[in-house]
Design a protein around this motif. Structure first.
Motif, PDB file in Angstrom:
ATOM      1  N   CYS A  83       0.808  -1.220   0.000  1.00 46.76           N
ATOM      2  CA  CYS A  83       0.000   0.000   0.000  1.00 46.76           C
ATOM      3  C   CYS A  83       0.841   1.271   0.000  1.00 46.76           C
ATOM      4  O   CYS A  83       0.546   2.220   0.738  1.00 46.76           O
ATOM      5  N   GLY A  84       1.892   1.287  -0.796  1.00 44.50           N
ATOM      6  CA  GLY A  84       2.745   2.462  -0.854  1.00 44.50           C
ATOM      7  C   GLY A  84       3.806   2.451   0.230  1.00 44.50           C
ATOM      8  O   GLY A  84       3.775   1.654   1.171  1.00 44.50           O
ATOM      9  N   TRP A  85       4.776   3.347   0.078  1.00 38.97           N
ATOM     10  CA  TRP A  85       5.859   3.470   1.046  1.00 38.97           C
ATOM     11  C   TRP A  85       5.388   4.351   2.193  1.00 38.97           C
ATOM     12  O   TRP A  85       4.966   5.498   1.978  1.00 38.97           O
ATOM     13  N   ALA A  86       5.477   3.826   3.411  1.00 43.14           N
ATOM     14  CA  ALA A  86       5.011   4.589   4.566  1.00 43.14           C
ATOM     15  C   ALA A  86       5.825   4.218   5.791  1.00 43.14           C
ATOM     16  O   ALA A  86       6.260   3.076   5.950  1.00 43.14           O
ATOM     17  N   ALA A  87       6.031   5.198   6.662  1.00 41.70           N
ATOM     18  CA  ALA A  87       6.590   4.983   7.993  1.00 41.70           C
ATOM     19  C   ALA A  87       5.709   5.755   8.963  1.00 41.70           C
ATOM     20  O   ALA A  87       5.377   6.914   8.710  1.00 41.70           O
ATOM     21  N   ARG A  88       5.323   5.117  10.042  1.00 35.70           N
ATOM     22  CA  ARG A  88       4.332   5.730  10.936  1.00 35.70           C
ATOM     23  C   ARG A  88       4.946   6.358  12.166  1.00 35.70           C
ATOM     24  O   ARG A  88       4.217   6.762  13.073  1.00 35.70           O
ATOM     25  N   GLY A  89       6.283   6.462  12.181  1.00 39.14           N
ATOM     26  CA  GLY A  89       6.901   7.182  13.276  1.00 39.14           C
ATOM     27  C   GLY A  89       8.220   6.576  13.695  1.00 39.14           C
ATOM     28  O   GLY A  89       8.752   5.658  13.060  1.00 39.14           O
ATOM     29  N   LEU A  90       8.746   7.085  14.791  1.00 38.18           N
ATOM     30  CA  LEU A  90      10.071   6.753  15.301  1.00 38.18           C
ATOM     31  C   LEU A  90       9.984   6.314  16.750  1.00 38.18           C
ATOM     32  O   LEU A  90       8.964   6.527  17.420  1.00 38.18           O
ATOM     33  N   GLY A  91      11.063   5.728  17.246  1.00 45.32           N
ATOM     34  CA  GLY A  91      11.232   5.460  18.660  1.00 45.32           C
ATOM     35  C   GLY A  91      12.330   6.350  19.220  1.00 45.32           C
ATOM     36  O   GLY A  91      13.219   6.794  18.491  1.00 45.32           O
ATOM     37  N   LEU A  92      12.297   6.590  20.531  1.00 47.78           N
ATOM     38  CA  LEU A  92      13.252   7.499  21.160  1.00 47.78           C
ATOM     39  C   LEU A  92      13.584   6.995  22.556  1.00 47.78           C
ATOM     40  O   LEU A  92      12.691   6.600  23.309  1.00 47.78           O
ATOM     41  N   GLY A  93      14.881   7.029  22.910  1.00 46.54           N
ATOM     42  CA  GLY A  93      15.304   6.672  24.255  1.00 46.54           C
ATOM     43  C   GLY A  93      16.779   6.341  24.299  1.00 46.54           C
ATOM     44  O   GLY A  93      17.383   5.956  23.295  1.00 46.54           O
ATOM     45  N   ASP A  94      17.375   6.528  25.467  1.00 44.04           N
ATOM     46  CA  ASP A  94      18.782   6.175  25.680  1.00 44.04           C
ATOM     47  C   ASP A  94      19.694   6.910  24.707  1.00 44.04           C
ATOM     48  O   ASP A  94      20.685   6.364  24.225  1.00 44.04           O
ATOM     49  N   GLY A  95      19.330   8.156  24.376  1.00 47.92           N
ATOM     50  CA  GLY A  95      20.174   8.969  23.506  1.00 47.92           C
ATOM     51  C   GLY A  95      20.132   8.569  22.052  1.00 47.92           C
ATOM     52  O   GLY A  95      21.028   8.947  21.281  1.00 47.92           O
ATOM     53  N   GLY A  98      10.080 -14.046   2.668  1.00 50.13           N
ATOM     54  CA  GLY A  98       8.696 -13.778   3.028  1.00 50.13           C
ATOM     55  C   GLY A  98       8.222 -12.412   2.596  1.00 50.13           C
ATOM     56  O   GLY A  98       7.047 -12.121   2.629  1.00 50.13           O
ATOM     57  N   TRP A  99       9.150 -11.547   2.193  1.00 48.29           N
ATOM     58  CA  TRP A  99       8.778 -10.219   1.709  1.00 48.29           C
ATOM     59  C   TRP A  99       7.969  -9.430   2.729  1.00 48.29           C
ATOM     60  O   TRP A  99       6.967  -8.807   2.420  1.00 48.29           O
ATOM     61  N   SER A 100       8.419  -9.462   3.971  1.00 45.53           N
ATOM     62  CA  SER A 100       7.813  -8.595   4.976  1.00 45.53           C
ATOM     63  C   SER A 100       8.393  -7.198   4.851  1.00 45.53           C
ATOM     64  O   SER A 100       9.322  -6.943   4.072  1.00 45.53           O
ATOM     65  N   SER A 101       7.852  -6.291   5.622  1.00 43.26           N
ATOM     66  CA  SER A 101       8.346  -4.916   5.659  1.00 43.26           C
ATOM     67  C   SER A 101       8.067  -4.372   7.050  1.00 43.26           C
ATOM     68  O   SER A 101       7.376  -5.003   7.851  1.00 43.26           O
ATOM     69  N   ILE A 102       8.619  -3.206   7.349  1.00 49.55           N
ATOM     70  CA  ILE A 102       8.367  -2.549   8.626  1.00 49.55           C
ATOM     71  C   ILE A 102       7.774  -1.176   8.338  1.00 49.55           C
ATOM     72  O   ILE A 102       8.410  -0.357   7.663  1.00 49.55           O
ATOM     73  N   THR A 103       6.576  -0.942   8.828  1.00 49.67           N
ATOM     74  CA  THR A 103       5.957   0.376   8.704  1.00 49.67           C
ATOM     75  C   THR A 103       5.715   1.012  10.068  1.00 49.67           C
ATOM     76  O   THR A 103       5.525   2.228  10.154  1.00 49.67           O
ATOM     77  N   MET A 104       5.665   0.201  11.121  1.00 53.22           N
ATOM     78  CA  MET A 104       5.317   0.744  12.435  1.00 53.22           C
ATOM     79  C   MET A 104       6.438   1.597  13.015  1.00 53.22           C
ATOM     80  O   MET A 104       7.610   1.478  12.631  1.00 53.22           O
ATOM     81  N   ALA A 105       6.068   2.456  13.955  1.00 47.56           N
ATOM     82  CA  ALA A 105       7.059   3.183  14.743  1.00 47.56           C
ATOM     83  C   ALA A 105       7.623   2.241  15.797  1.00 47.56           C
ATOM     84  O   ALA A 105       6.863   1.590  16.527  1.00 47.56           O
ATOM     85  N   PRO A 106       8.954   2.126  15.906  1.00 44.80           N
ATOM     86  CA  PRO A 106       9.529   1.275  16.949  1.00 44.80           C
ATOM     87  C   PRO A 106       9.108   1.755  18.338  1.00 44.80           C
ATOM     88  O   PRO A 106       8.884   2.946  18.569  1.00 44.80           O
ATOM     89  N   LEU A 107       9.010   0.812  19.257  1.00 49.91           N
ATOM     90  CA  LEU A 107       8.674   1.118  20.648  1.00 49.91           C
ATOM     91  C   LEU A 107       9.924   0.958  21.508  1.00 49.91           C
ATOM     92  O   LEU A 107      10.508  -0.133  21.568  1.00 49.91           O
ATOM     93  N   TYR A 108      10.344   2.049  22.157  1.00 47.27           N
ATOM     94  CA  TYR A 108      11.434   1.958  23.129  1.00 47.27           C
ATOM     95  C   TYR A 108      10.831   1.702  24.497  1.00 47.27           C
ATOM     96  O   TYR A 108       9.963   2.442  24.966  1.00 47.27           O
TER      97      TYR A 108
END
Length: 702
Positions: free
Chosen positions: A155-167, A200-210
């Motif tokens: 469904c197109g190229w998308a990233a839904r955010g970032l994770g943050l922590g520990d510098g 398997g042709w997976s991808s990552i779109t979610m924002a990582p969780l710190y």
């Protein structure tokens, strides 16, 4: 939004706005990591290893997790902006992301983070930027330089955010790399290959969780023959701590819900699209798991197909399974979960309860006890229509209470017939059937009001057409879809629905409709506001008590991301990423905007033709001389999600293309738009439109 309005939208120039803001990033030089413009002199304060107390607190002077806190509530306790003064908001600056995300394959869906005066944003191309809140200037940028050969998405190229922590700033890339960036410089600290591209042709779109020294990430791609998985990496080193597959192997708990003697579980889907929630006191991580695979062919996967289309609780330290609740048994409709899970505490019958809410694409909202996974508010297993070939489940869990999205079609379209009133859970096989809902409540996140115990829901109402190809299946060639059928559109308009629902009763407090889809999700505030973005580029504040608009400000591109609000130097401000959206050819942008009551910039030129003047005619180029080979690449990148790989319907319910369609017809529609398909005049070049017209006409003539 009419095709006429979108044609006007796509013709708006925003270069003047860029120059006026004076906040342009330097062009990319090819250095993929940590490039800092020479003018940047702000010292970035690195984040600590956030404690559970910091991660569960409501956001005030920052926004340190994708969901505002690890409960994913997206609710600000700030009250400085309220119903009486929100109309004073104006733009302070506009920062350009150096052209990142302007590609026709991209969507701007990322919730921005903010910490100690710096905004962090990722584009659909997985490029990451740090922006000074005071000036809008670039502090550093990271370019992912994705290789299109390693990016296979539905469904197109998308990233839904970032994770943050520990510098560090953490990004999950579409090519399955998890990358940790130095928060002060943007340079790569470590990179971990989560899944090998092509496996398997997976991808990552979610924002990582710190959380607790870990970076937790899930893989999506249930339409590509994957076995879903969620992983935890050490935030300091990138070493894997644990992983849990969403589809059990033979002998594991849940494997009895898949057919014996079959290896379909190896490609059984179960992607994880949205950032999980965490309850530190219970030590539980909560996942929303998406549909099984193949999406539409239930014949080859008899059983309930756990843990697809389910809410799952894992031990956050070890990844061990604790409980699950399946919201769609033996899903053949692509009803799996993409919306983030929300955690909340609420008093019911005089007792404080730990609650959880999740809304899958069926359009139902499920409210559970997050300790046990049992219904907190009523859910009934009800009989549903059956199809023996599809091996449908005899019952489905349906919440008691009000519907956010209508679950039946009240009247048949003029040229199509209904089966079972097209109700949710209507079965089908090789004969196309109209039904509700495909993506009734999709990824755009809800907001939870901790004071009023209301969910604010961003939904869409549409009629889908669906059919299965046949009873058998084959694993698709590299990069092709594994749907087992095809989707189409009912010949009726799509509308956005927004609603407020009481979690103690599952009753609607209010509900309103928009003429355009709701794509951005919501962020609520204690000041009585509900912030949202619109397809026509308006950022809006609604009255959270009734959903009526209080204020709007015109930006220069469609908005498909939730806003971020925080207090900066004693003032509540609002940051908006206007990046556009893959579906519908909506106008792309590379702008991050900051708005406050002290802003002085004017709004962008409006998308709509507010004065009513006649729009200039769009010149129609000739289709002659198109290159079918080049057009195939354009079609695969832009057209396949809506129209399917063979023109007979795709994942996003586009129109089924007629056989023997002329190339000139294709280029005319791609240029001017037709019905709900907008013009692609500003999204695709004239050559690209000519090439794709040639390819489509040749493909469908076979």
């Amino acid at each position: 939004m009419s095709a006429r309005s979108i044609r006007k939208a796509l013709g708006v120039s925003f270069i003047a706005g860029l120059l006026a803001a004076g906040a342009l990033f330097a062009a990319d030089s090819g250095d993929s990591a940590g490039k800092a413009p020479a003018a940047a002199a702000v010292a970035i304060k690195p984040s600590p290893a956030f404690t559970p107390a910091q991660l569960t607190a409501l956001p005030t002077t920052g926004w340190i997790t994708n969901g505002g806190n690890v409960f994913n509530q997206r609710y600000s306790p700030l009250k400085q902006l309220d119903r009486t003064n929100v109309k004073e908001l104006k733009a302070v600056w506009r920062a350009s992301l150096g052209g990142s995300g302007l590609g026709s394959q991209s969507s701007g869906q990322a919730q921005m983070l903010e910490y100690e005066g710096v905004l962090y944003v990722v584009t659909g191309e997985d490029d990451v930027f740090a922006i000074d809140v005071d000036t809008g200037k670039a502090l550093w940028e990271y370019r992912a330089h994705l290789d299109p050969k390693d990016v296979v998405v539905c469904c197109g190229w998308a990233a839904r955010g970032l994770g943050l922590g520990d510098g560090k700033v953490f990004v999950g890339q579409l090519d399955n790399w998890v990358v940790a960036l130095d928060q002060k410089t943007g340079k790569v600290v470590w990179r971990a290959q989560s899944n090998v591209p092509g496996d398997g042709w997976s991808s990552i779109t979610m924002a990582p969780l710190y959380y607790d020294g870990m970076v937790i990430i899930g893989h999506s791609g249930g339409e590509r023959g994957i076995r879903g998985v969620v992983k935890a990496f050490d935030a300091r080193t990138g070493k894997e701590r644990w992983h849990w597959y969403t589809i059990p192997a033979p002998g594991e708990p849940g494997s009895e819900t898949w057919p014996k003697g079959s290896d379909i579980w190896k490609i059984g889907g179960g992607g994880v699209w949205s950032t999980p929630a965490v309850d530190p006191k219970l030590g539980l991580l909560y996942l929303a798991v998406a549909n099984p695979g193949p999406d539409l062919n239930g014949h080859v996967r008899e059983g309930d197909n756990l843990y697809s289309s389910s809410i799952v609780a894992l031990d956050v330290k070890t990844g061990k399974y604790r409980w699950h609740f399946q919201d769609t048994h033996h899903d053949i409709w692509d009803y799996g979960g993409a919306n983030p899970i929300i955690l909340f505490d609420v008093t019911l019958n005089g007792q404080l309860r730990k609650g959880l809410s999740h809304a899958p694409k069926s359009g139902y909202v499920y409210i559970l006890d997050r300790v046990t996974g049992k219904p907190l508010v009523g859910i009934e297993e009800r009989p549903v229509p059956q199809n023996a070939s599809q091996k449908t489940s005899p019952t489905q869990p349906i919440p008691v209470g009000d519907d956010v999205v209508p679950h039946y079609i009240d009247a048949a379209p003029e040229n199509q017939d209904l089966v079972n009133e097209g109700r949710t859970f209507t079965p089908f096989d090789e004969k196309p059937v109209l039904y509700k809902q495909l993506a009734g409540i999709n990824w755009p996140p809800m907001s939870y009001d901790v004071d009023d115990h209301l969910l604010y829901i961003c939904a869409n109402d549409s009629i889908g057409s669906v059919k299965r190809n046949g009873e058998e299946y084959t694993v698709p060639p590299r990069g092709q879809s594994f749907i087992g059928g095809s989707f189409g559109r009912g010949d009726m308009p799509r509308r956005g629905l927004i609603a407020a629902e009481d979690v103690t009763t599952q009753k609607l407090v209010w509900r309103r409709q928009w003429p355009d889809p709701c794509n951005s999700g919501f962020v609520g505030t204690a000041g009585g506001l509900l912030f949202a973005g619109r397809a026509d580029g308006r950022v809006m504040a609604l009255d959270k008590s009734n959903g009526r608009p209080l204020w709007e400000w015109q930006l220069d591109a469609s908005i498909g991301a939730p806003v971020t609000t925080f207090e900066h130097r004693g003032e509540q401000v609002v940051a908006v990423y206007a990046g556009g959206y893959f579906f519908g050819g909506l106008k792309r942008g590379d702008g991050v905007w900051l708005l406050s009551r002290n802003g002085t910039l004017p709004p962008s030129a409006t998308f709509a033709n507010a004065g009513g003047a006649a729009l200039p005619a769009i010149p129609i180029p000739s289709a002659a001389g198109g290159d079918a080979v080049a057009g195939k690449l354009v079609y695969e990148r832009i057209c396949t999600p809506c129209h399917g790989e063979n023109g007979k319907g795709g994942h996003a319910e586009g129109a089924i293309l007629p056989d023997n369609i002329a190339a000139q017809t294709v280029i005319t529609v791609a240029t001017t738009g037709k019905k709900e398909m907008p013009s692609f005049q500003q999204v695709l070049t004239e050559k690209e439109r000519r090439d794709v017209a040639t390819y489509v006409s040749q493909m469908l003539a076979k």
